[in-house]
Scaffold this active site. Structure first.
Site, short mmCIF file in Angstrom:
data_model
loop_
_atom_site.label_atom_id
_atom_site.label_comp_id
_atom_site.label_asym_id
_atom_site.label_seq_id
_atom_site.Cartn_x
_atom_site.Cartn_y
_atom_site.Cartn_z
CB CYS A 136 -0.91 -0.01 1.22
SG CYS A 136 -2.65 0.15 0.83
CB CYS A 199 8.52 -24.93 14.96
SG CYS A 199 9.27 -23.87 13.74
CB CYS A 202 10.09 -26.01 21.61
SG CYS A 202 11.85 -26.11 21.95
CB CYS A 244 12.15 -19.25 17.50
SG CYS A 244 11.16 -19.68 18.94
#
Lengths: 283, 109
Positions: A136, A199, A202, A244
Site C-alpha cells: 500500500c 519448531c 518445543c 527462535c
C-alpha cells in the site's frame, strides 16, 4: 547404578516443576467486556499432531503478566497503537496520501488481521499483513516501505490487529495458498541449527514444560504483534521467528523472506479458531 | 520538541461521596535523561517531564517532582478520596516549557 540413582533424583526434581508449568484455566476478558477465545478445539489439519486443544500463549504466562492484557490502560502495547494511529493519519509519499485518505478510519480494517497471511490474486503470492502494508505504501502512497520488523511496522500492525480483536483467526490454507502452506509445514518440522531443534520439538512435543526458565507455549501467533516485558516494545511475528531459529544456533531466514512467509501462514493456521489478541502482553 | 506525547488518564465515572478511588495516569514521553550520547559522541540534550500535578476542584491531590532517572512513558497510580462531584485536572510540565493537561469529571451518586 550410581547413574540410575542420579536419574531418579533428577526425575523427582523435575516432577513438581512440570506440574507447576501446566497452562492454567483462566479466562481472558478484556476491559471487562470482550471475552476472548484462548482455548479451543484444534483445526482439522492438526489431526495426528497430538494436539487436540489449541491454546493462546496467554495461558502460559504468570498471573501478573496475564492481568496486564485484561485492561487497555494497563496494556503497554496500547501506547504503540496510538503511535500507529498517528502514522495512519500522516500523509507520506509523492502521492500525497495517508492511510486515512483511502481507508478512512482504522475501523475499516476490521477482520483484516484474522485472515492474514492471505493469497493475493493480483500479485500471485501469499502476502503477510506487513507485506500488504508496504505494498500500500509503495504502490498507492508512493512512499518508502517500512522496514519489515521495524517499530513503525509493528505500530501499524498493532493498530490493524486491534480492529479484529476478539474475532477468530481464520486463515485460508486451501486453493492457491496450499502450496505455501505445505512449505510452511515442512519448515515447522525441519530441525535447524547446532541444537537440531524444529519448531515442533518445543511447541508441539513439549508445550507446557519448562525449557530452563522459559515456559514453553504452543507457539501460537494470534497475539502478535506482542508487547514483551523483556524488551519493552512490540515484537513482530518474523522477529520472533528469527529469535527462535537463532536460539537453535542456526543462521536464520530473513524476516519478510519467502521461508518466514510460508511459516507464518502455517503457524497462523494452527491457531485457526483462537481470538485475535494483538497487541498482547507476554514476558 | 518532544514528539508523540499523549497523556491518558483513567478515573471512574462515578463514586459515592467519601469513596476512595484509584486513579491511573500515563503519559507517553521519551524521557531523554541527558546522560546518553549519540553515535558521534555528542550529548543528547535532556528532555523529560519534570513535574506532574493532579488537582480536584482546584485542590492539589498529588504533586510529583520528576527527575531524569524516571523511565520512558511515566506511569502513576494513586488513590484519592472524592468528597463531592467535580473535576480532576492533570498537568504534566515538559522541560521544553510545554504543558500537557487532561481533565476528567466524576459524579457522586
Amino acid at each position: 547404578m550410581k547413574f540410575k540413582a542420579l536419574t531418579a533424583i533428577a526425575a523427582l526434581m523435575i516432577a513438581p516443576g512440570v506440574a507447576f508449568a501446566e497452562p492454567d484455566d483462566d479466562t481472558l476478558v478484556i476491559n471487562g467486556e470482550t471475552e476472548m477465545v484462548t482455548k479451543t478445539a484444534a483445526p482439522a489439519h492438526m489431526e495426528g499432531t497430538g494436539i487436540d486443544t489449541i491454546m493462546s500463549g496467554w495461558h502460559f504466562r504468570s498471573d501478573e503478566t496475564q492481568a496486564l492484557e485484561t485492561d487497555d490502560f494497563d496494556n503497554p502495547g496500547m501506547i504503540f497503537v496510538d503511535a500507529g494511529r498517528e502514522q495512519w493519519n500522516t500523509v507520506e509519499g509523492e502521492a500525497g496520501k495517508s492511510c486515512a485518505s483511502c481507508h478512512e478510519g482504522p475501523e475499516s480494517m476490521e477482520g483484516v488481521r484474522a485472515v492474514y497471511p492471505k493469497w493475493n490474486e493480483d500479485a500471485g503470492e501469499v502476502r503477510t499483513l506487513a507485506h500488504q502494508i508496504n505494498a500500500c505504501r509503495t504502490e498507492n502512497m508512493k512512499a518508502d516501505p517500512y522496514k519489515y520488523t521495524s517499530g513503525q511496522m509493528a505500530n501499524m500492525e498493532a493498530l490493524i490487529s486491534l480492529q479484529s480483536r476478539g474475532m477468530p483467526v481464520n486463515v485460508a490454507i486451501d486453493g492457491p495458498a496450499a502450496e505455501t502452506w505445505e512449505q510452511g509445514k515442512e519448515l515447522y518440522y525441519t530441525r535447524t541449527g547446532q541444537l537440531e531443534l524444529s519448531c515442533a520439538n518445543c511447541h508441539e512435543d513439549n508445550y507446557g514444560n519448562m525449557i530452563r526458565a522459559d515456559h514453553l507455549s504452543q507457539g501460537q501467533i494470534n497475539g502478535f504483534p506482542t508487547y514483551r516485558l523483556k524488551n519493552a516494545k512490540l515484537n513482530t511475528v518474523h522477529a520472533r521467528f528469527k529469535g527462535c531459529v537463532r536460539d537453535t544456533r542456526a543462521e536464520t531466514f530473513k524476516p519478510g523472506g519467502p521461508e518466514f512467509i510460508a511459516l507464518e501462514l502455517y503457524v497462523a493456521s494452527r491457531g485457526n479458531g483462537l481470538s485475535v489478541e494483538g497487541p498482547s502482553v507476554r514476558n | 520538541m518532544a514528539k508523540g506525547v499523549r497523556p491518558r488518564v483513567k478515573v471512574p465515572k462515578s463514586a459515592s461521596a467519601g469513596d476512595v478511588i484509584t486513579i491511573k495516569c500515563l503519559i507517553s514521553h521519551q524521557m531523554e535523561s541527558g546522560q546518553r550520547k549519540d553515535k558521534e559522541g555528542n550529548v543528547i540534550p535532556r528532555s523529560i517531564i519534570n513535574n506532574f500535578t493532579c488537582s480536584f476542584n482546584g485542590e492539589t491531590v498529588i504533586n510529583v517532582k520528576m527527575e531524569p532517572a524516571i523511565s520512558t512513558n511515566p506511569y502513576f497510580e494513586f488513590d484519592a478520596k472524592v468528597p463531592e462531584a467535580g473535576e480532576f485536572e492533570f498537568v504534566w510540565d515538559d522541560d521544553d516549557g510545554s504543558t500537557y493537561t487532561d481533565t476528567q469529571a466524576i459524579s457522586v451518586g
